[in-house]
Every structure is written in C-alpha cells, then in structure tokens.
Design a protein around this motif. Structure first.
Motif, PDB file in Angstrom:
ATOM      1  N   VAL A  25       1.197  -1.231  -0.283  1.00 22.44           N
ATOM      2  CA  VAL A  25       0.149  -0.002  -0.453  1.00 22.44           C
ATOM      3  C   VAL A  25       0.844   1.247  -0.340  1.00 22.44           C
ATOM      4  CG1 VAL A  25      -1.827   1.472   1.999  1.00 22.44           C
ATOM      5  CG2 VAL A  25      -2.091  -1.500   0.880  1.00 22.44           C
ATOM      6  N   PHE A  26       2.100   1.367   1.012  1.00 22.08           N
ATOM      7  CA  PHE A  26       3.020   2.251   0.649  1.00 22.08           C
ATOM      8  C   PHE A  26       3.319   2.305  -0.250  1.00 22.08           C
ATOM      9  CE2 PHE A  26       7.298   3.681   0.853  1.00 22.08           C
ATOM     10  CZ  PHE A  26       6.622   5.385   2.050  1.00 22.08           C
ATOM     11  N   MET A  27       4.299   1.810  -1.271  1.00 23.73           N
ATOM     12  CA  MET A  27       4.580   1.250  -2.404  1.00 23.73           C
ATOM     13  C   MET A  27       3.251   2.401  -3.627  1.00 23.73           C
ATOM     14  SD  MET A  27       7.017  -1.504  -2.302  1.00 23.73           S
ATOM     15  CE  MET A  27       7.051  -1.304  -3.719  1.00 23.73           C
ATOM     16  N   TRP A  28       2.468   2.029  -3.612  1.00 23.61           N
ATOM     17  CA  TRP A  28       1.893   1.863  -4.359  1.00 23.61           C
ATOM     18  C   TRP A  28       1.185   3.657  -3.908  1.00 23.61           C
ATOM     19  CZ3 TRP A  28      -3.952   3.747  -3.931  1.00 23.61           C
ATOM     20  CH2 TRP A  28      -4.411   4.294  -4.786  1.00 23.61           C
ATOM     21  N   LEU A  29       1.137   4.198  -3.061  1.00 23.18           N
ATOM     22  CA  LEU A  29       1.069   5.669  -2.892  1.00 23.18           C
ATOM     23  C   LEU A  29       1.783   6.457  -2.393  1.00 23.18           C
ATOM     24  CD1 LEU A  29      -1.297   4.899   0.584  1.00 23.18           C
ATOM     25  CD2 LEU A  29      -2.350   5.492  -1.519  1.00 23.18           C
ATOM     26  N   LEU A  30       3.283   5.737  -2.616  1.00 27.12           N
ATOM     27  CA  LEU A  30       4.179   6.909  -2.661  1.00 27.12           C
ATOM     28  C   LEU A  30       4.612   7.561  -3.627  1.00 27.12           C
ATOM     29  CD1 LEU A  30       7.159   7.425  -1.563  1.00 27.12           C
ATOM     30  CD2 LEU A  30       8.477   5.151  -2.793  1.00 27.12           C
ATOM     31  N   PRO A  31       3.941   7.548  -4.742  1.00 30.89           N
ATOM     32  CA  PRO A  31       3.508   8.894  -6.433  1.00 30.89           C
ATOM     33  C   PRO A  31       3.362   9.938  -5.709  1.00 30.89           C
ATOM     34  CG  PRO A  31       3.275   6.142  -7.229  1.00 30.89           C
ATOM     35  CD  PRO A  31       3.334   6.563  -5.580  1.00 30.89           C
TER      36      PRO A  31
END
Length: 282
Positions: A25-31
């Motif tokens: 989830v964090f990687m998906w929200l990072l951008p």
C-alpha cells in the motif's frame, strides 16, 4: 475453497501477509505522496536539486493560491465539468436505451449488433487519433468542448451498453411480461418498470465514466488547444515555460485535478458497490 481466508492459513503466511500488505500500500501511494509533498515545496528546491529531502520552506498556501488565482486553472476545471457531465449523461442515457433494446427484445440481428458494441471496446484508441482529428476538422468541431463531448459519448457508449445490457438481462423478465399483459406501452415499461431497477447500475456506471472522462489526457491534447476548451488534465501542462518547468505548481494543479473524482467516488461509494455486486450471486 480458493482463496482461503487469511486467518485459516499458516502463521508464517499470516505474518508475511501482514508485513507485505502495508508495504504494498505504501509503495502504491508513494507517487501520490511525492506529488503532494512537491506541491508544498518552493521553486528553489527544484533548482537546487532538493527533490527528496525535507522542503526548505512550506509554500503550500502560495503554490495553491497561484494555481487558483494566477493561472487559468479555474477555467480548465470548468471545461472539465462542461465536458465530463454531458458525456456521462449522454453515454449513460444512450446505453440505458440500447441495453434495454438488446436485453429485452429478441430479433435476428440482436447478437450481431451487441457484438458490434463489444468489438468497439477492443479497438486501440491510438489508431483513431488521425481520422478522428480530421473528422472534427471537417465538421468544424476541432478545439471545441462539443467535439470532445460527442467523441467521448460515441467511444464510451459501447462499454456502457455492454454493462447495461448484461444488467438488464439479469432482471426478472416476468416483470416486463406482467406489464405487457396489463397493456402498458413499451416506453412506460422502460420508464416505470426497468429504469427504477437500474438505479444501482446507473450509479456505478456514472462513477466509472466520470472517472474515465475526467482523467482523460490523450484526447484532450489531440482534439483541443488552449484554455478556451482544454480540460484540466491538459491544462496542467500550461505551467511549463519554454526553458523551465514549474513542478511545484504542476504538482499542486495535479492534486486539485484529482480531488473531484475522488470526492465523487466516496460520496457515491455505497451506490457504486451495490451496482457492481447486484446480481453477483446469480
């Protein structure tokens, strides 16, 4: 039964699941987080190469103020509304009628017409760029909101018809037959019997089409130019100068452009989920 519930799996898998899910989830929200942080940075951070460190100063109010008051962003937002709302209304209205005709009536070419609607969804839209642009030029619709609306309605009606036709086919046909026995006209059957039952599907489809059209960038660039007709997705690029890109303003504009579809989804979430899951058990 597959997939098995997480709580019934091994402890090792449960630990891996609880570890990897927040990370994913964090990687998906990072951008999105990066764009939000960029929108609060001053322009000097980009010229000095401070891309990932803490902002040297927080300029959120100044950046968003420039987006709204020192640029054509309000005009671009208005264009997006004037393009998206008529497209949603037109595509959903047409698909309700075509879905009713293809889902209720039995005639020889029914399946072939339905296949034509479905086949249009598999045509790569990039190959239509030149003929569609030439067609809008010939019709005098190039660089107009009307031309963009008409194209979106034509291109989205195929998917909407597929959605509505399958939804109507799942409705109890006995309701329509009962209305016909009572002498109700076909138009009144559609208006007072079928259409009220389609409200969850209409809500779900409206949210999907609203998101598709609002976020469209390709056709906004191909068929429109300038603040008179371009939607907000294409208007964000107006923050680029000839020799310098204002990334902090582009990031602020991107956040502003993303808010309407997100807000609409959360406001209509209950209807959206109901429309997608209605009839799933059947």
């Amino acid at each position: 039964m597959f997939p098995a519930p997480v709580h019934r799996t091994s402890p090792q898998w449960q630990l891996a699941y609880r570890t990897l899910l927040p990370l994913s989830v964090f990687m998906w929200l990072l951008p999105l987080i990066a764009v939000a942080v960029f929108s609060t940075r001053p322009a000097e951070d980009f010229t000095s190469g401070n891309y990932w460190g803490l902002p040297s100063s927080f300029e959120a109010v100044a950046n968003y103020g420039r987006v709204f008051f020192d640029s054509d962003m309000p005009r671009y937002l208005l264009n997006s509304v004037l393009i998206t709302v008529p497209t949603v209304v037109g595509a959903v209205a047409l698909s309700c009628m075509t879905g009713f005709a293809l889902g209720v009536y039995r005639f020889r070419a029914n399946l072939w017409i339905f296949f034509m609607f479905v086949a249009g969804n598999f045509v790569p839209f990039q190959i239509l760029m030149v003929p569609v642009r030439d067609l809008t030029l010939d019709l005098g619709l190039y660089n107009t909101r009307t031309g963009l609306v008409l194209f979106h309605i034509a291109f989205q009606t195929g998917f909407c018809t597929l959605f509505m036709r399958n939804f109507i086919r799942a409705l109890p046909f006995a309701l329509i037959e009962s209305a016909r026995v009572e002498g109700v006209s076909e138009f009144r059957i559609f208006r007072f019997v079928v259409l009220p039952l389609m409200k969850p599907a209409i809500a779900a489809l409206a949210i999907l089409i609203f998101t598709f059209i609002w976020n469209d960038y390709f056709w906004a660039v191909v068929l429109t130019q300038g603040s008179a007709s371009q939607p907000v997705t294409a208007g964000i690029t107006s923050f680029n100068a000839q020799y310098r890109a204002a990334y902090h303003l582009m990031s602020a504009g991107s956040i502003v452009a993303a808010l309407p579809p997100v807000a609409m989804f959360f406001l209509m979430q209950r209807h959206f989920i109901a429309g997608l899951t209605l009839g799933a058990v059947k």
